[in-house]
Design an enzyme around this catalytic site. Structure first.
Site, PDB file in Angstrom:
ATOM      1  CG  HIS A  89      -1.905  -1.156   1.193  1.00  0.00           C
ATOM      2  ND1 HIS A  89      -1.653  -2.342   1.826  1.00  0.00           N
ATOM      3  CD2 HIS A  89      -3.110  -1.286   0.593  1.00  0.00           C
ATOM      4  CE1 HIS A  89      -2.678  -3.161   1.610  1.00  0.00           C
ATOM      5  NE2 HIS A  89      -3.571  -2.550   0.874  1.00  0.00           N
ATOM      6  CG  HIS A 102      -3.565  -6.084  -3.076  1.00  0.00           C
ATOM      7  ND1 HIS A 102      -3.259  -4.777  -3.438  1.00  0.00           N
ATOM      8  CD2 HIS A 102      -4.228  -6.000  -1.905  1.00  0.00           C
ATOM      9  CE1 HIS A 102      -3.728  -3.954  -2.518  1.00  0.00           C
ATOM     10  NE2 HIS A 102      -4.335  -4.665  -1.583  1.00  0.00           N
ATOM     11  CB  CYS A 114     -12.134  -4.159   3.968  1.00  0.00           C
ATOM     12  SG  CYS A 114     -13.550  -3.216   3.389  1.00  0.00           S
ATOM     13  CG  HIS A 128      -5.544  -7.698   2.181  1.00  0.00           C
ATOM     14  ND1 HIS A 128      -5.526  -6.763   3.198  1.00  0.00           N
ATOM     15  CD2 HIS A 128      -5.488  -6.998   1.026  1.00  0.00           C
ATOM     16  CE1 HIS A 128      -5.458  -5.553   2.670  1.00  0.00           C
ATOM     17  NE2 HIS A 128      -5.430  -5.664   1.356  1.00  0.00           N
ATOM     18  CD  GLU A 136     -10.759  -5.633  10.444  1.00  0.00           C
ATOM     19  OE1 GLU A 136     -11.658  -4.759  10.341  1.00  0.00           O
ATOM     20  OE2 GLU A 136      -9.966  -5.882   9.532  1.00  0.00           O
ATOM     21  CD  GLU A 166      -6.315  -0.618  -0.419  1.00  0.00           C
ATOM     22  OE1 GLU A 166      -5.508  -1.356  -1.028  1.00  0.00           O
ATOM     23  OE2 GLU A 166      -6.340  -0.523   0.809  1.00  0.00           O
ATOM     24  CD  GLU A 224      -8.041  -3.743  -1.198  1.00  0.00           C
ATOM     25  OE1 GLU A 224      -7.230  -3.886  -0.279  1.00  0.00           O
ATOM     26  OE2 GLU A 224      -9.266  -3.574  -1.014  1.00  0.00           O
TER      27      GLU A 224
END
Length: 193
Positions: free
Chosen positions: A26, A33, A68, A70, A88, A115, A117
């Site tokens: 980032h 990604h 959100c 990954h 989270e 960002e 994605e």
């Protein structure tokens, strides 16, 4: 995030082309990604909104969808959704459904950080209250879906750029988020299957 946590790099067609440390992807030249977005709903169809922690590298202190993240290399996306919601928001998920299998976006912060994605979108249904992890989330609040969607789409509510781009697609699925049809996982990009 652990220092050795990696993300999956993808090409424009959604094929995995390698991995990179999450801490390194980032910046001002962020490679495409794999990620995910999730919208958590309670049994009354309210959506859980979260305010990103103030020390986050990207969009600190900004209100957004529930969570959100990954997937780790080789981790199925639904498993990543469940893992991140637990970490989270302290949530145990009753159900996870794929909604937007090929959502992708690129957004640039005022300071030049990008960002970028390939970010399938999921619905998660829960029956408990969130217990936010202060390392990730500054605040949370529940909102009726229609009220939230209208505030963003028609009243200019400040929200993360990815959430703003996802909302027209989600709103088009119908007025009741608990009745939205699940998408076919076969429609996911190859790296996410």
């Amino acid at each position: 995030m652990t220092p050795d946590e990696h993300v999956v790099l993808v090409d424009a067609d959604g094929n995995a082309i390698g991995t990179a440390p999450k801490a390194a992807v980032h910046g001002t030249d962020t490679p495409l990604h794999l990620a995910f977005s999730s919208y958590v709903f309670d049994r009354n169809g309210r959506v859980l909104l979260s305010r990103r922690a103030l020390h986050k590298l990207t969009w600190p202190g900004v209100w957004t969808n529930s969570c959100c993240g990954h997937p780790l290399p080789g981790e199925p996306l639904p498993d990543a959704v469940v893992r991140r919601l637990s970490y989270e928001l302290g949530l145990r998920v009753d159900r996870v459904d794929l909604l937007l299998p090929r959502f992708s976006y690129r957004a640039v912060m005022d300071n030049g950080i990008v960002e970028r994605e390939l970010c399938p979108v999921y619905r998660a249904v829960v029956s408990a209250e969130a217990a936010p992890n202060a390392d990730e989330v500054d605040d949370v609040r529940w909102a009726p879906w229609k009220e939230f969607a209208d505030d963003v789409l028609h009243n200019g509510m400040a929200i993360s750029p990815w959430c703003r781009e996802q909302l027209p697609h989600l709103d088009g699925l119908g007025p009741d988020p608990l009745l939205w049809p699940a998408a076919d996982p076969a429609d996911l990009p190859p790296a996410a299957r």
